[in-house]
Enzyme design. Structure first.
Site, PDB file in Angstrom:
ATOM      1  N   GLY A  71      -3.579  46.937  19.089  1.00 23.22           N
ATOM      2  CA  GLY A  71      -4.933  46.999  19.613  1.00 23.22           C
ATOM      3  C   GLY A  71      -5.504  45.666  20.044  1.00 23.22           C
ATOM      4  O   GLY A  71      -6.652  45.600  20.480  1.00 23.22           O
ATOM      5  N   GLN A  72      -4.732  44.585  19.937  1.00 18.65           N
ATOM      6  CA  GLN A  72      -5.261  43.297  20.378  1.00 18.65           C
ATOM      7  C   GLN A  72      -5.572  43.343  21.866  1.00 18.65           C
ATOM      8  O   GLN A  72      -4.926  44.073  22.624  1.00 18.65           O
ATOM      9  CB  GLN A  72      -4.262  42.184  20.090  1.00 18.65           C
ATOM     10  CG  GLN A  72      -4.065  41.930  18.614  1.00 18.65           C
ATOM     11  CD  GLN A  72      -2.986  40.899  18.366  1.00 18.65           C
ATOM     12  OE1 GLN A  72      -2.745  40.032  19.185  1.00 18.65           O
ATOM     13  NE2 GLN A  72      -2.333  41.003  17.224  1.00 18.65           N
ATOM     14  N   ARG A  73      -6.542  42.526  22.266  1.00 16.64           N
ATOM     15  CA  ARG A  73      -6.992  42.542  23.655  1.00 16.64           C
ATOM     16  C   ARG A  73      -5.840  42.327  24.621  1.00 16.64           C
ATOM     17  O   ARG A  73      -5.779  42.948  25.684  1.00 16.64           O
ATOM     18  CB  ARG A  73      -8.063  41.465  23.853  1.00 16.64           C
ATOM     19  CG  ARG A  73      -8.704  41.480  25.227  1.00 16.64           C
ATOM     20  CD  ARG A  73      -9.786  40.447  25.329  1.00 16.64           C
ATOM     21  NE  ARG A  73     -10.889  40.722  24.419  1.00 16.64           N
ATOM     22  CZ  ARG A  73     -11.879  41.565  24.692  1.00 16.64           C
ATOM     23  NH1 ARG A  73     -11.882  42.223  25.831  1.00 16.64           N
ATOM     24  NH2 ARG A  73     -12.840  41.754  23.826  1.00 16.64           N
ATOM     25  N   SER A  74      -4.901  41.456  24.233  1.00 15.43           N
ATOM     26  CA  SER A  74      -3.832  41.140  25.173  1.00 15.43           C
ATOM     27  C   SER A  74      -2.842  42.285  25.316  1.00 15.43           C
ATOM     28  O   SER A  74      -2.044  42.292  26.247  1.00 15.43           O
ATOM     29  CB  SER A  74      -3.106  39.875  24.714  1.00 15.43           C
ATOM     30  OG  SER A  74      -2.610  40.047  23.404  1.00 15.43           O
ATOM     31  N   ILE A  75      -2.873  43.256  24.406  1.00 11.61           N
ATOM     32  CA  ILE A  75      -1.933  44.378  24.472  1.00 11.61           C
ATOM     33  C   ILE A  75      -2.563  45.603  25.103  1.00 11.61           C
ATOM     34  O   ILE A  75      -1.854  46.500  25.543  1.00 11.61           O
ATOM     35  CB  ILE A  75      -1.410  44.711  23.054  1.00 11.61           C
ATOM     36  CG1 ILE A  75      -0.811  43.461  22.406  1.00 11.61           C
ATOM     37  CG2 ILE A  75      -0.358  45.799  23.087  1.00 11.61           C
ATOM     38  CD1 ILE A  75      -0.336  43.678  20.994  1.00 11.61           C
TER      39      ILE A  75
END
Lengths: 184, 588
Positions: A71-75
């Site tokens: 769920g990280q922004r980069s993913i």
């Protein structure tokens, strides 16, 4: 015991595999929920960099295929790779992270706009209810404007993945509200 | 009035489309919605969705007011509104009102006209969201819209294009690969997909780190410029008799100036990257570079002052003159990509010479090893006629052996080489007749190869021939065993900045210029990409250029061919300035 009973209630015709997509912001508790579903130890959960996929049960013709995506922004741009043939969307919310309710709202809104996820039932897990400062599921319903959802079946379930409370209730709802196979 | 802040968005949407109140009240409601959007971007989603519902109102008047409200909202609400209105979910509601297949027959002509006008304006003014144009053009194709509406230019707003979110996730090739891997049920493919995602995420995070570092460098440069200006003010004040400008300030001024020069060279690299990506930060970097340029030219006087001590020292110590011949760059200087100011280049060379002078003191022993070069250089001196004759004999002896073979070589070359080469060979005939030129080689050999032990790198900034798709080619000036007054040597360095290996790397070079003959080392190699554990590999190729007539520049075309998962090639051209070799020995 309870989980097995839940799984037995799945009415899956002709061995159809049920695909569940677990999404939400980072640190919401997606991987912990997945581990609880597969009866794994939840003491060593690290941020998910890619994805986790587990088939939770394989009894006869019932197979619950759960995809837990980082769920990280980069993913998040990668989420769209998993939208194909999804039967149920589970959106996990950190009920204690009130500063990011707007971000959750935006991300959930964009998910529900996706053509591939059209009419897919949505279960919202209001996670981390074991914390005294967590927002209630009623409050979260208001914050996320869930009452405005009219194009699909939805449900919000308070839970604590860490204490394995409420997850079975959520899966029970999933089992009784599957996306109709005929419209697939 | 006190109750207003407590009202939810729904209330203001109803007010904005309420046909029983005046225009002023409706505009107030819209302004409140816009204010909410800037405070909470999520409000844009809710507002647009609510207006979308209002569009299908049975009341034509309410629908018309909704259209006007949406027009106002798009003009003033910002990018979040543009994004939300630019989705099929919203645009389809508009289409439903004008398409005969849906509610088109129930909608009044006036309302249809307004909707078509809005769609026309939006597809003109919001070009960076392609769905507006797609929907409008599909409506024209299906004859729902027959003619473009008449719209005055002033009615079409201009919106700033938001920064391009260039991302490794936009790589189409990777996306296709990832999709295929995820569609497979094999555990190995899923594991591969997982690793691919992790690699790409790390690449993305690495990009963010670079952006932050660039930000710090830019801020640092601004601070240094301000510092230089303050120091100059203090200096001017001391001239008038005010303040106390001390020698420490002079040293600080020089240190800060040198630091700015180094930062500027770094910024040229940034400009190259940003221009390639069409990044909006390019303008900012260029502005800061202009600021540095305004600060640096005033430093010319100190530079002139710096020259006198160098020349004086050179005269006093003849040994240093010889040492300068064997300069080696002590640090890699980033390429300047043609942005270099000649004065900056001069300063840069001077600084390098100063640094080299200090570094050369412990290199007395290496000088002794360079004795053969001294002999070659002194061969032109009449005092060493004895040595000169011995040297010439050996040299000519080496050259005489291939001469008898030349006629058949010419015949063999005809069917294999290009016309350019044949013409170039014909040009060779006139220089052969004058005997005085026998001191120089008559022709460079057909094949050249890099012998690292015989290479002396020139103290000069390399030319960046190519930097694209992760492939980089740099051209360094050098002296090799081929170098004489009319033959120049260079090293072409190929770098692979991708994180995967490329195979069968082959660089070819050619020119239409008949004043030169070029020879590039021929090789086909594999080149590994970047990895966190090992050193970066490069392919080093020797390039020799024989000058037949006096020319200052030569235009060279190159092709870099290589394979990765697909066959690839990059072609281009660049101009190489021909610099006489003796300039490198200016202090000899």
């Amino acid at each position: 015991m309870g989980l097995i009973d839940v799984l037995k209630s799945f009415k899956s015709p002709s061995g159809r595999e049920i695909r569940i997509l677990l999404l939400g912001l980072d640190n919401a508790g997606k991987t912990t929920i997945l581990k609880q579903l597969s009866s794994e130890d939840v003491q060593h959960v690290t941020p998910t960099k890619g994805f986790n996929v587990k088939t939770v049960a394989a009894m006869g013709d019932i197979r619950l295929n759960v995809w837990d995506i980082g769920g990280q922004r980069s993913i998040r741009p990668y989420w769209s790779n998993y939208y194909e043939n999804i039967d149920t969307l589970i959106f996990v919310i950190d009920s204690n992270d009130k500063k990011r309710f707007d971000e959750m709202n935006i991300e959930l809104g964009e998910l529900l706009d996706e053509e591939k996820l059209r009419k897919v039932p949505v279960l919202i897990f209001a996670n981390k209810q074991d914390l005294v400062t967590a927002a209630s599921s009623e409050e979260i319903t208001r914050k996320l404007n869930l009452d405005l959802l009219r194009d699909r079946t939805w449900h919000i379930q308070a839970c604590s993945a860490l204490k394995n409370e409420g997850i079975n209730d959520g899966i029970t709802w999933v089992a009784s509200n599957l996306k109709p196979a005929s419209k697939k | 009035m006190e109750e207003e802040p407590v009202r939810p968005i729904d209330y203001w949407v109803c007010r904005a489309t309420d046909r029983f109140i005046g225009d002023e009240e409706r505009i107030k409601a819209l302004d409140f919605i816009i204010e909410s959007i800037y405070k909470q971007p999520a409000s844009a989603l809710l507002a647009v969705d609510l207006f979308s519902h209002k569009l299908s109102s049975p009341s034509q008047e309410e629908a018309m007011l909704t259209i006007r409200a949406l027009d106002y909202l798009v003009r003033n609400g910002g990018e979040k509104v543009h994004e939300r209105c630019g989705r099929y979910k919203f645009l389809n509601e508009l289409v439903r009102l004008i398409a005969p297949k849906y509610n088109g027959k129930l909608t009044s002509d006036a309302l249809k006209t307004e909707i078509i006008k809005l769609l026309f304006i939006w597809q003109l003014s919001i070009k960076h969201i392609p769905k507006y144009k797609q929907v409008y053009e599909s409506l024209k194709l299906s004859k729902i819209i027959t003619d473009d509406p008449h719209v005055r230019e002033t009615e079409v707003p201009v919106f700033a294009v938001p920064p391009v979110r260039s991302s490794v996730f936009d790589n189409e090739e990777q996306a296709v690969l990832l999709k295929a891997l995820l569609s497979s049920n094999r555990p190995e493919d899923l594991e591969t997909a997982n690793n691919l995602i992790k690699t790409l995420v790390e690449t993305e995070e690495h990009k963010l780190v670079k952006i932050h570092e660039r930000r710090k460098k830019l801020d640092h440069a601004i601070n240094l410029c301000n510092q230089v200006e303050h120091l100059r003010l203090d200096k001017a004040a001391e001239t008038i008799g005010l303040g106390n400008y001390s020698p420490d300030n002079e040293l600080t001024l020089q240190r800060v100036t040198n630091e700015l020069i180094q930062l500027q060279e770094l910024f040229y690299g940034y400009v190259n990257e940003l221009a390639e990506n069409n990044d909006p930060c390019l303008e900012e970097v260029l502005n800061i570079n202009d600021q540095i340029n305004r600060v640096l030219p005033e430093n010319e006087t100190p530079k002139c002052g710096n020259r006198a001590p160098i020349s004086a020292r050179t005269q006093l110590d003849p040994e240093n003159q010889e040492l300068l011949v064997f300069n080696t760059p002590t640090s890699e200087v980033p390429p300047k990509n043609g942005f270099c100011d000649p004065r900056d280049l001069e300063g840069s060379l001077l600084n390098n010479m100063i640094e080299s002078e200090f570094v050369e003191e412990p290199k007395i022993v290496p000088v002794q090893q360079m004795t053969p070069v001294l002999n070659r250089n002194s061969s032109a001196s009449p005092r060493a006629s004895g040595d000169s004759s011995i040297f010439e004999t050996d040299f000519l002896a080496g050259k005489r052996l291939p001469e008898p073979l030349k006629p058949p070589t010419l015949n063999e070359l005809k069917p294999n080489t290009t016309t350019i080469t044949l013409e170039a060979l014909e040009v060779l005939v006139p220089p052969m007749s004058p005997e005085p030129t026998s001191l120089s080689p008559k022709a460079i050999p057909e094949k050249v190869a890099l012998n690292p032990s015989s290479i002396i790198m020139r103290n000069r900034v390399p030319i960046e021939v190519l930097y694209s798709k992760g492939m980089r080619i740099l051209l360094y000036y050098c002296q090799s065993d081929m170098t004489v007054s009319n033959i120049h040597s260079y090293v072409l360095v190929i770098q692979n900045h991708n994180n995967f290996t490329i195979k069968d790397v082959n660089l070819s070079l050619k020119t239409n210029d008949k004043n030169v003959i070029i020879r590039l080392q021929d090789s086909v190699n594999n080149l590994a990409g970047f990895n966190i554990f090992g050193q970066q590999e490069t392919i080093n190729l020797l390039l020799c250029i024989q000058q037949l007539n006096d020319v200052k520049d030569v235009e060279l075309d190159f092709t870099l061919a290589y394979k990765k998962s697909l066959e690839s090639a990059i072609s281009g051209s660049f101009t190489l300035p021909i610099i006489p070799e003796h300039i490198f020995n200016i202090n000899f």
